[in-house]
Scaffold this motif. Structure first.
Motif, PDB file in Angstrom:
ATOM      1  N   MET A 108      25.415 131.417  17.468  1.00 30.97           N
ATOM      2  CA  MET A 108      25.152 132.774  17.965  1.00 30.97           C
ATOM      3  C   MET A 108      24.030 133.449  17.181  1.00 30.97           C
ATOM      4  O   MET A 108      23.189 134.154  17.761  1.00 30.97           O
ATOM      5  CB  MET A 108      26.426 133.626  17.901  1.00 30.97           C
ATOM      6  CG  MET A 108      27.510 133.167  18.845  1.00 30.97           C
ATOM      7  SD  MET A 108      27.031 133.215  20.567  1.00 30.97           S
ATOM      8  CE  MET A 108      27.008 134.959  20.830  1.00 30.97           C
ATOM      9  N   MET A 109      23.983 133.232  15.873  1.00 31.42           N
ATOM     10  CA  MET A 109      22.885 133.791  15.079  1.00 31.42           C
ATOM     11  C   MET A 109      21.555 133.181  15.492  1.00 31.42           C
ATOM     12  O   MET A 109      20.550 133.896  15.628  1.00 31.42           O
ATOM     13  CB  MET A 109      23.133 133.552  13.589  1.00 31.42           C
ATOM     14  CG  MET A 109      24.189 134.446  12.991  1.00 31.42           C
ATOM     15  SD  MET A 109      24.320 134.258  11.212  1.00 31.42           S
ATOM     16  CE  MET A 109      25.568 132.999  11.106  1.00 31.42           C
ATOM     17  N   THR A 112      20.471 134.685  18.779  1.00 30.97           N
ATOM     18  CA  THR A 112      20.001 136.052  18.599  1.00 30.97           C
ATOM     19  C   THR A 112      18.579 136.077  18.060  1.00 30.97           C
ATOM     20  O   THR A 112      17.728 136.825  18.549  1.00 30.97           O
ATOM     21  CB  THR A 112      20.935 136.812  17.629  1.00 30.97           C
ATOM     22  OG1 THR A 112      22.260 136.772  18.154  1.00 30.97           O
ATOM     23  CG2 THR A 112      20.497 138.243  17.446  1.00 30.97           C
ATOM     24  N   CYS A 116      15.216 137.493  19.993  1.00 27.39           N
ATOM     25  CA  CYS A 116      14.315 138.485  19.396  1.00 27.39           C
ATOM     26  C   CYS A 116      12.875 137.987  19.395  1.00 27.39           C
ATOM     27  O   CYS A 116      11.943 138.731  19.733  1.00 27.39           O
ATOM     28  CB  CYS A 116      14.757 138.811  17.972  1.00 27.39           C
ATOM     29  SG  CYS A 116      16.309 139.698  17.871  1.00 27.39           S
TER      30      CYS A 116
END
Length: 166
Positions: A108-109, A112, A116
């Motif tokens: 998930m990181m 993300t 971005c």
């Protein structure tokens, strides 16, 4: 009278210490299966045997479900489903769940950060195209369009009311 009250405290603490020492000595004799009943030591009538799904240290075991077997494999604790025993410790399942949640959080990181970076790239492309794609300009265009539609509706209502004779 005062001296008896003063004697009451040390005698009570002595009996508490004595009771604690007796209990600690009983803990050392666990192998003899002794029980304390009202301060007396007795042997139990029947020896209690542990059920087959409990270790000798009385640790409960758990029969894993299909989904828990998949988690054990994905976490890397076992290579194949054939290697998983019939019953497992609950701590082993907790460790597998923790590893899976760790992997999910890392994914998930990464997603993300990738999102971005892609938004920054899209923004720079829009600036190079010199397009007016900012949120402010989009809202202003929408408000202008809504004003025009409102003016058109008001004009139609006025025409209908004139034709109807109001």
């Amino acid at each position: 009278m005062g001296s008896l009250y003063g004697l009451h405290r040390p005698v009570g603490s002595y009996f508490r210490l004595y009771e604690r020492d007796v209990c600690s000595s009983l803990r050392l004799t666990r192998n003899l299966d002794l029980k304390t009943i009202n301060g007396f030591c007795t042997k139990p009538q029947e020896s209690l045997k542990a059920p087959p799904y409990i270790y000798s240290r009385r640790v409960p075991l758990h029969k894993p479900t299909h989904w828990e077997r998949k988690i054990l494999i994905w976490s890397g604790l076992f290579k194949k489903e054939d290697e998983i025993p019939e019953t497992l410790l609950l701590e082993m399942l907790d460790a597998a769940n923790n590893k899976i949640w760790g992997k999910i959080s890392i994914v998930m990181m990464a997603l993300t950060v990738a999102g971005c970076i892609s938004m920054v790239i899209e923004g720079k492309k829009a600036v190079k195209r010199n397009e007016n794609e900012s949120l402010t300009s989009l809202k202003l265009d929408k408000k202008a369009r809504l004003r025009e539609e409102g003016a058109m509706k008001a004009k139609r209502v006025a025409e209908v009311s004139i034709l109807a004779g109001f």
